[in-house]
Design a protein around this motif. Structure first.
Motif, PDB file in Angstrom:
ATOM      1  N   GLY A 116       0.822  -1.201   0.000  1.00  0.00           N
ATOM      2  CA  GLY A 116       0.000   0.000   0.000  1.00  0.00           C
ATOM      3  C   GLY A 116       0.856   1.250   0.000  1.00  0.00           C
ATOM      4  N   THR A 117       0.389   2.298  -0.679  1.00  0.00           N
ATOM      5  CA  THR A 117       1.095   3.579  -0.680  1.00  0.00           C
ATOM      6  C   THR A 117       0.818   4.316   0.630  1.00  0.00           C
ATOM      7  N   PRO A 118       1.715   5.230   1.031  1.00  0.00           N
ATOM      8  CA  PRO A 118       1.539   5.917   2.321  1.00  0.00           C
ATOM      9  C   PRO A 118       0.233   6.691   2.452  1.00  0.00           C
ATOM     10  N   ASP A 119      -0.305   7.198   1.324  1.00  0.00           N
ATOM     11  CA  ASP A 119      -1.547   7.966   1.422  1.00  0.00           C
ATOM     12  C   ASP A 119      -2.785   7.084   1.524  1.00  0.00           C
ATOM     13  N   GLY A 120      -2.604   5.752   1.456  1.00  0.00           N
ATOM     14  CA  GLY A 120      -3.726   4.838   1.586  1.00  0.00           C
ATOM     15  C   GLY A 120      -4.598   4.727   0.353  1.00  0.00           C
ATOM     16  N   ARG A 121      -4.252   5.421  -0.702  1.00  0.00           N
ATOM     17  CA  ARG A 121      -5.106   5.473  -1.893  1.00  0.00           C
ATOM     18  C   ARG A 121      -4.750   4.420  -2.928  1.00  0.00           C
ATOM     19  N   GLY A 122      -3.465   4.042  -2.997  1.00  0.00           N
ATOM     20  CA  GLY A 122      -3.007   3.186  -4.080  1.00  0.00           C
ATOM     21  C   GLY A 122      -2.270   1.965  -3.604  1.00  0.00           C
ATOM     22  N   ARG A 123      -1.843   1.152  -4.581  1.00  0.00           N
ATOM     23  CA  ARG A 123      -1.071  -0.052  -4.344  1.00  0.00           C
ATOM     24  C   ARG A 123       0.059  -0.105  -5.366  1.00  0.00           C
ATOM     25  N   TYR A 124       1.138  -0.828  -5.051  1.00  0.00           N
ATOM     26  CA  TYR A 124       2.231  -0.949  -6.005  1.00  0.00           C
ATOM     27  C   TYR A 124       3.019  -2.221  -5.768  1.00  0.00           C
ATOM     28  N   ASN A 125       3.692  -2.684  -6.818  1.00  0.00           N
ATOM     29  CA  ASN A 125       4.714  -3.726  -6.749  1.00  0.00           C
ATOM     30  C   ASN A 125       6.012  -3.155  -7.285  1.00  0.00           C
ATOM     31  N   SER A 126       7.127  -3.506  -6.660  1.00  0.00           N
ATOM     32  CA  SER A 126       8.444  -3.139  -7.170  1.00  0.00           C
ATOM     33  C   SER A 126       9.001  -4.282  -8.014  1.00  0.00           C
ATOM     34  N   PHE A 127       9.663  -3.924  -9.102  1.00  0.00           N
ATOM     35  CA  PHE A 127      10.297  -4.887  -9.995  1.00  0.00           C
ATOM     36  C   PHE A 127      11.763  -4.501 -10.179  1.00  0.00           C
ATOM     37  N   ARG A 128      12.517  -5.391 -10.784  1.00  0.00           N
ATOM     38  CA  ARG A 128      13.951  -5.151 -10.914  1.00  0.00           C
ATOM     39  C   ARG A 128      14.246  -3.862 -11.678  1.00  0.00           C
ATOM     40  N   ASN A 129      13.412  -3.538 -12.650  1.00  0.00           N
ATOM     41  CA  ASN A 129      13.678  -2.377 -13.512  1.00  0.00           C
ATOM     42  C   ASN A 129      12.559  -1.337 -13.488  1.00  0.00           C
ATOM     43  N   GLY A 130      11.750  -1.329 -12.439  1.00  0.00           N
ATOM     44  CA  GLY A 130      10.681  -0.337 -12.383  1.00  0.00           C
ATOM     45  C   GLY A 130       9.635  -0.697 -11.354  1.00  0.00           C
ATOM     46  N   MET A 131       8.472  -0.058 -11.452  1.00  0.00           N
ATOM     47  CA  MET A 131       7.377  -0.261 -10.513  1.00  0.00           C
ATOM     48  C   MET A 131       6.068  -0.217 -11.271  1.00  0.00           C
ATOM     49  N   VAL A 132       5.035  -0.849 -10.710  1.00  0.00           N
ATOM     50  CA  VAL A 132       3.675  -0.710 -11.237  1.00  0.00           C
ATOM     51  C   VAL A 132       2.805  -0.161 -10.125  1.00  0.00           C
ATOM     52  N   TYR A 133       2.136   0.957 -10.406  1.00  0.00           N
ATOM     53  CA  TYR A 133       1.250   1.619  -9.446  1.00  0.00           C
ATOM     54  C   TYR A 133      -0.199   1.489  -9.891  1.00  0.00           C
ATOM     55  N   TRP A 134      -1.091   1.356  -8.923  1.00  0.00           N
ATOM     56  CA  TRP A 134      -2.526   1.242  -9.202  1.00  0.00           C
ATOM     57  C   TRP A 134      -3.304   2.083  -8.213  1.00  0.00           C
ATOM     58  N   THR A 135      -4.343   2.763  -8.689  1.00  0.00           N
ATOM     59  CA  THR A 135      -5.406   3.328  -7.848  1.00  0.00           C
ATOM     60  C   THR A 135      -6.738   3.060  -8.535  1.00  0.00           C
ATOM     61  N   PRO A 136      -7.850   3.117  -7.812  1.00  0.00           N
ATOM     62  CA  PRO A 136      -9.148   2.932  -8.469  1.00  0.00           C
ATOM     63  C   PRO A 136      -9.425   3.988  -9.537  1.00  0.00           C
ATOM     64  N   GLN A 137      -8.888   5.191  -9.343  1.00  0.00           N
ATOM     65  CA  GLN A 137      -9.160   6.291 -10.270  1.00  0.00           C
ATOM     66  C   GLN A 137      -8.273   6.253 -11.517  1.00  0.00           C
ATOM     67  N   THR A 138      -7.043   5.747 -11.391  1.00  0.00           N
ATOM     68  CA  THR A 138      -6.079   5.841 -12.491  1.00  0.00           C
ATOM     69  C   THR A 138      -5.781   4.518 -13.163  1.00  0.00           C
ATOM     70  N   GLY A 139      -6.146   3.401 -12.560  1.00  0.00           N
ATOM     71  CA  GLY A 139      -5.770   2.105 -13.083  1.00  0.00           C
ATOM     72  C   GLY A 139      -4.329   1.767 -12.763  1.00  0.00           C
ATOM     73  N   ALA A 140      -3.808   0.737 -13.417  1.00  0.00           N
ATOM     74  CA  ALA A 140      -2.454   0.246 -13.138  1.00  0.00           C
ATOM     75  C   ALA A 140      -1.526   0.603 -14.292  1.00  0.00           C
ATOM     76  N   HIS A 141      -0.369   1.213 -13.951  1.00  0.00           N
ATOM     77  CA  HIS A 141       0.579   1.652 -14.969  1.00  0.00           C
ATOM     78  C   HIS A 141       2.002   1.466 -14.459  1.00  0.00           C
ATOM     79  N   ALA A 142       2.878   1.021 -15.353  1.00  0.00           N
ATOM     80  CA  ALA A 142       4.293   0.867 -15.034  1.00  0.00           C
ATOM     81  C   ALA A 142       5.002   2.207 -15.127  1.00  0.00           C
ATOM     82  N   VAL A 143       5.964   2.420 -14.253  1.00  0.00           N
ATOM     83  CA  VAL A 143       6.854   3.591 -14.302  1.00  0.00           C
ATOM     84  C   VAL A 143       8.274   3.055 -14.187  1.00  0.00           C
ATOM     85  N   ARG A 144       9.161   3.463 -15.098  1.00  0.00           N
ATOM     86  CA  ARG A 144      10.491   2.872 -15.114  1.00  0.00           C
ATOM     87  C   ARG A 144      11.505   3.848 -15.707  1.00  0.00           C
ATOM     88  N   GLY A 145      12.760   3.459 -15.641  1.00  0.00           N
ATOM     89  CA  GLY A 145      13.825   4.188 -16.305  1.00  0.00           C
ATOM     90  C   GLY A 145      13.999   5.612 -15.812  1.00  0.00           C
TER      91      GLY A 145
END
Length: 232
Positions: free
Chosen positions: A60-89
């Motif tokens: 869970g994210t600190p603000d309680g709004r979202g969720r995430y997984n960490s990966f070797r080369n990036g992260m995937v973040y999700w919230t109900p409002q924004t959906g799930a998206h990878a952020v990397r590099g």
């Protein structure tokens, strides 16, 4: 949920499928990836893709709004409002420097895509976008400055790619520097561009927004025999 397969090999480790997700094991540990985050991970190629193997379970994210997984080369973040998206590099590096989802951009709203006509990449966030190019690095463009940037053709227009993040200036104003000029915004005047050239140089010599001309109040426009730009 219940187990659907035996363990099998994947790039960088092992995996096993369950009804609502998969568990991966590698030298980075053993972690579950499930739900919308799992879908985004699969869309990015899973362990053989750009993100590589997971380094955490879902958190869970600190603000309680979202969720995430960490990966070797990036992260995937999700919230109900924004959906799930990878952020990397390079975009992830700058987003992290600005405070991740607690920073000015908020959560990712789009996946990273290549800019269509110039070498670079862009990713949409709740409050703006993060741009990367090999020549300028990675910088955020936000709010009313981003709106004006879009009106002028994004990176394909006269301004090109961003060279800075937003910089605060007097009376609550802000500006972003681009390859071809700047966009200035203030509460009193709104957002306007000023392109590199003789008008910009004359404004600079008069002290920018701190001088007798004040803030920009129009984009450049043609007049008989030349070009004009208005200031306060």
């Amino acid at each position: 949920g219940d187990c659907l397969t035996n363990e099998y090999d994947v790039t960088g480790g092992r995996a096993q499928d369950f009804r609502f997700g998969r568990v991966f094991s590698s030298d980075g540990g053993t972690h579950a990836v499930a739900g919308a985050i799992g879908g985004a991970y699969a869309a990015n190629g899973g362990p053989a893709g750009a993100l590589g193997m997971p380094l955490s379970g879902e958190l869970g994210t600190p603000d309680g709004r979202g969720r995430y997984n960490s990966f070797r080369n990036g992260m995937v973040y999700w919230t109900p409002q924004t959906g799930a998206h990878a952020v990397r590099g390079a975009i992830l590096d700058e987003w992290a420097r600005q405070g991740y989802e607690s920073g000015p951009l908020g959560y990712p709203l789009r996946d990273e895509v290549q800019t269509p006509n110039k070498p670079g990449a862009v990713q949409g966030f709740e409050i703006g976008a993060m741009y990367f190019s090999p020549d300028t690095g990675t910088h955020a463009v936000m709010g009313k400055i981003m709106e004006k940037y879009g009106q002028l053709g994004w990176e394909n227009g006269a301004l090109g790619f961003a060279k800075t993040n937003e910089v605060p200036v007097r009376d609550g104003g802000r500006f972003t520097e681009f390859q071809g000029g700047n966009i200035y915004w203030s509460p009193a005047t709104g957002a306007w561009s000023i392109l590199n050239g003789q008008i910009f140089d004359a404004w600079k010599s008069a002290g920018y927004e701190n001088g007798r001309l004040g803030y920009v109040t129009s984009d450049q426009f043609d007049i008989p025999g030349g070009v004009q730009q208005n200031f306060q």
